[in-house]
Write an enzyme that holds these catalytic residues in place. Structure first.
Site, mmCIF file in Angstrom:
data_model
loop_
_atom_site.group_PDB
_atom_site.id
_atom_site.type_symbol
_atom_site.label_atom_id
_atom_site.label_comp_id
_atom_site.label_asym_id
_atom_site.label_seq_id
_atom_site.Cartn_x
_atom_site.Cartn_y
_atom_site.Cartn_z
ATOM 1 N N MET A 1 50.294 28.332 29.498
ATOM 2 C CA MET A 1 48.903 28.538 29.911
ATOM 3 C C MET A 1 48.281 27.198 30.268
ATOM 4 O O MET A 1 48.192 26.302 29.428
ATOM 5 C CB MET A 1 48.113 29.238 28.794
ATOM 6 C CG MET A 1 48.544 30.685 28.567
ATOM 7 S SD MET A 1 47.709 31.495 27.180
ATOM 8 C CE MET A 1 48.680 30.872 25.789
ATOM 9 N N CYS B 1 51.759 31.859 38.983
ATOM 10 C CA CYS B 1 50.399 31.329 38.908
ATOM 11 C C CYS B 1 49.680 31.492 40.243
ATOM 12 O O CYS B 1 50.205 31.083 41.281
ATOM 13 C CB CYS B 1 50.433 29.857 38.504
ATOM 14 S SG CYS B 1 48.796 29.122 38.341
ATOM 15 N N HIS C 1 55.070 39.024 34.470
ATOM 16 C CA HIS C 1 53.677 39.375 34.215
ATOM 17 C C HIS C 1 53.413 40.671 34.974
ATOM 18 O O HIS C 1 53.486 40.701 36.203
ATOM 19 C CB HIS C 1 52.752 38.256 34.705
ATOM 20 C CG HIS C 1 51.308 38.468 34.372
ATOM 21 N ND1 HIS C 1 50.434 37.429 34.197
ATOM 22 C CD2 HIS C 1 50.577 39.599 34.173
ATOM 23 C CE1 HIS C 1 49.232 37.899 33.905
ATOM 24 N NE2 HIS C 1 49.308 39.226 33.899
ATOM 25 N N ARG D 1 46.940 35.061 26.064
ATOM 26 C CA ARG D 1 45.612 34.733 25.549
ATOM 27 C C ARG D 1 45.384 35.224 24.127
ATOM 28 O O ARG D 1 44.642 34.605 23.364
ATOM 29 C CB ARG D 1 44.549 35.308 26.490
ATOM 30 C CG ARG D 1 44.365 34.476 27.757
ATOM 31 C CD ARG D 1 43.479 35.157 28.763
ATOM 32 N NE ARG D 1 44.143 36.309 29.357
ATOM 33 C CZ ARG D 1 43.519 37.236 30.075
ATOM 34 N NH1 ARG D 1 42.213 37.171 30.251
ATOM 35 N NH2 ARG D 1 44.200 38.236 30.607
#
Length: 334
Positions: free
Chosen positions: A16, A98, A169, A232
């Protein structure tokens, strides 16, 4: 080190940007001895030409730890991978997920979903350069791509090139029309698409990422894929990592020793300050540790204010821990 060529991996903490620096990883490692940790993305050119110790240095306690690279030039990525292996990293990961503007301008990140042959070439070059695992982290697609053929083509290419794992993801990235922050929430999650990929690539390691909020959710995903990547949730509520070893790695289940954590982190912070750093560099990653528990609000206040002041030392961190009712924490973790 990664055992059996990646087969020991079950849980990881996602790379991250601006979050998973060396101080964050050291802290997370105190909560789980087994989860695989990732660096922030580091651009291959920076690894080759930049201040390597600042960019790549890490504490031995962080193992197993993977270096995530950004780039699209096979030769540069191979050289950066060699450098990363020399620093002692356990894995090299290529960022194909990303969606930030600066990543797009450099022709790497999620936009590489549109160039699966190039991604495969990058993986092949890195595999030829190092002996540690080489992996890829991607999205299920970008923009108007159909995730069915797009993800299959990307996966087939990287595994044919020798990739040891693919972390997916489970959202599209919209490079036009959504900000990087919006790309983390607005595109709908499609876990089933990742499950279908695993069913088709049953001999390959497929890990899943995106929106996983708890240990229980991660465990449910492992009924369908090989690994679950916490993002997160691990950063904002890092206390959930204290349950990883017992849940996924057959470690003895017992109350987490938060008293020992105080001493370890205070000592680590003291060493960082002695080397010219600031307490806030370490404590900014620890603010959410006691989320929802007695004393957590005061703990957060101390770390968010006193720990950021010039000259703040480890005693401030100890004062923050003292604000929490640790007996309640032990009962919660047991």
């Amino acid at each position: 080190m990664l055992e059996n060529n990646y087969k020991s991996v079950r849980i990881s903490v996602a790379p991250m940007m601006d979050w998973t620096d060396r101080h964050c990883r050291f802290f997370h490692r105190q909560l789980t001895s087994r989860a695989l940790l990732y660096t922030e993305m580091v651009v291959a050119d920076a690894v080759i030409h930049g201040a390597r110790e600042r960019l790549l240095g890490f504490d031995d306690a962080e193992h197993p730890v993977a270096l995530q690279l950004g780039g699209s030039n096979p030769q540069k990525l191979a050289e950066a991978a060699r450098i990363g292996e020399g620093f002692g990293y356990d894995e090299i990961n290529l960022n194909v997920g990303c969606p930030s503007d600066r990543v797009q301008s450099g022709t790497f990140g999620a936009c590489l979903m549109k160039a699966p042959d190039l991604v495969a070439g990058c993986v092949a070059a890195m595999k030829a350069a190092v002996t540690i695992p080489v992996t890829v982290k991607c999205r299920i697609g970008v923009d108007e791509q159909d995730p069915e053929p797009a993800l299959d083509e990307l996966a087939d290419g990287v595994f044919d090139a020798g990739a040891d794992a693919l972390w997916v993801h489970a959202r599209k990235a919209w490079l036009e029309g959504l900000s990087p922050k919006e790309n983390r929430d607005i595109p709908p999650l499609d876990y089933d698409r990742v499950y279908r990929l695993k069913a088709r690539k049953y001999n390959e390691f497929i890990g899943i990422n995106g929106g996983i909020q708890s240990i229980d959710e991660a465990r449910e995903h492992l009924d369908h894929v090989d690994g679950a990547m916490l993002g997160r949730a691990a950063y904002h509520t890092p206390g959930i990592l204290a349950g990883v070893d017992a849940t996924f790695y057959s470690a003895k289940s017992e109350a987490f020793d938060f008293a020992a954590l105080i001493d370890v982190m205070a000592d680590y912070a003291a060493r960082h300050i002695e080397q010219g750093g600031r307490l806030g560099h370490v404590t900014r990653h620890m603010v959410g540790l006691f989320h929802g528990l007695p004393g957590a609000r005061r703990y957060r206040q101390i770390l968010s204010t006193d720990a950021t002041k010039p000259g703040a030392g480890p005693d401030v961190l100890k004062a923050a821990f003292a604000a929490v009712e640790l007996n309640g924490v032990a009962a919660e973790a047991a």
